[in-house]
Scaffold this active site. Sequence first.
Site, PDB file in Angstrom:
ATOM      1  N   HIS A 141      -2.263 -23.220  31.831  1.00  0.00           N
ATOM      2  CA  HIS A 141      -2.259 -23.721  33.039  1.00  0.00           C
ATOM      3  C   HIS A 141      -2.180 -25.328  32.996  1.00  0.00           C
ATOM      4  O   HIS A 141      -2.289 -25.923  31.664  1.00  0.00           O
ATOM      5  CB  HIS A 141      -3.491 -23.623  33.826  1.00  0.00           C
ATOM      6  CG  HIS A 141      -4.997 -23.930  33.090  1.00  0.00           C
ATOM      7  ND1 HIS A 141      -5.635 -23.388  32.406  1.00  0.00           N
ATOM      8  CD2 HIS A 141      -5.453 -25.314  33.420  1.00  0.00           C
ATOM      9  CE1 HIS A 141      -6.653 -24.219  32.066  1.00  0.00           C
ATOM     10  NE2 HIS A 141      -6.741 -25.108  32.707  1.00  0.00           N
ATOM     11  N   GLU A 193      -3.874 -25.468  37.917  1.00  0.00           N
ATOM     12  CA  GLU A 193      -5.223 -25.750  38.511  1.00  0.00           C
ATOM     13  C   GLU A 193      -5.322 -26.922  39.307  1.00  0.00           C
ATOM     14  O   GLU A 193      -5.120 -28.106  38.991  1.00  0.00           O
ATOM     15  CB  GLU A 193      -5.990 -26.092  37.212  1.00  0.00           C
ATOM     16  CG  GLU A 193      -7.612 -26.180  37.480  1.00  0.00           C
ATOM     17  CD  GLU A 193      -8.244 -26.539  35.964  1.00  0.00           C
ATOM     18  OE1 GLU A 193      -9.600 -26.718  36.302  1.00  0.00           O
ATOM     19  OE2 GLU A 193      -7.613 -26.182  35.264  1.00  0.00           O
ATOM     20  N   HIS A 233       5.428 -35.256  35.278  1.00  0.00           N
ATOM     21  CA  HIS A 233       5.660 -34.346  36.328  1.00  0.00           C
ATOM     22  C   HIS A 233       5.453 -33.070  35.947  1.00  0.00           C
ATOM     23  O   HIS A 233       5.689 -32.660  34.761  1.00  0.00           O
ATOM     24  CB  HIS A 233       7.046 -34.834  36.820  1.00  0.00           C
ATOM     25  CG  HIS A 233       8.311 -34.542  36.111  1.00  0.00           C
ATOM     26  ND1 HIS A 233       8.644 -35.455  35.103  1.00  0.00           N
ATOM     27  CD2 HIS A 233       8.889 -33.494  36.030  1.00  0.00           C
ATOM     28  CE1 HIS A 233       9.818 -34.888  34.424  1.00  0.00           C
ATOM     29  NE2 HIS A 233       9.825 -33.570  34.818  1.00  0.00           N
ATOM     30  N   GLU A 276       9.087 -32.002  40.011  1.00  0.00           N
ATOM     31  CA  GLU A 276      10.651 -31.812  39.904  1.00  0.00           C
ATOM     32  C   GLU A 276      11.026 -30.508  40.312  1.00  0.00           C
ATOM     33  O   GLU A 276      10.530 -29.473  39.892  1.00  0.00           O
ATOM     34  CB  GLU A 276      11.043 -31.963  38.318  1.00  0.00           C
ATOM     35  CG  GLU A 276      12.525 -31.910  38.180  1.00  0.00           C
ATOM     36  CD  GLU A 276      12.991 -32.281  36.783  1.00  0.00           C
ATOM     37  OE1 GLU A 276      14.251 -32.172  36.554  1.00  0.00           O
ATOM     38  OE2 GLU A 276      12.077 -32.516  35.815  1.00  0.00           O
TER      39      GLU A 276
END
Length: 122
Positions: free
Chosen positions: A7, A56, A75, A117
Amino acid sequence: MKFTIDHFNINVLDLDKSLSFYEEALGLKEEKRHTADDGSYIIVFLGDGTTANKLELTWLKSQEKPYDLGDEEFHIAFRTPDFEAAHALHTKMGCICYENKAMGIYFINDPDGYWLEVVPVR
């Protein structure tokens, strides 16, 4: 030894606003939630329903002002098979912050200013 990405965490100022954004903009759904016994934080894991990767979102009760994102030189990228429909949705939402038509990509901002993105399946 082998590792896989589990994550990626970002902190958010308004959890409900962020949850709504991520579901509308990217189709991510809440999969798991942990709330501190004393109410000092809430952690929510979002998933895309396809991969094991999770986003998360962490909300901290003590955070009262927007997070300092520095120079925003990071990003998270999301791939979509329907790039044109995604672009139309994000245009309607008013969250596109940067486009590079030559590369065939664009970026959207979440409610806290994080850059996300969007890339087509190639």
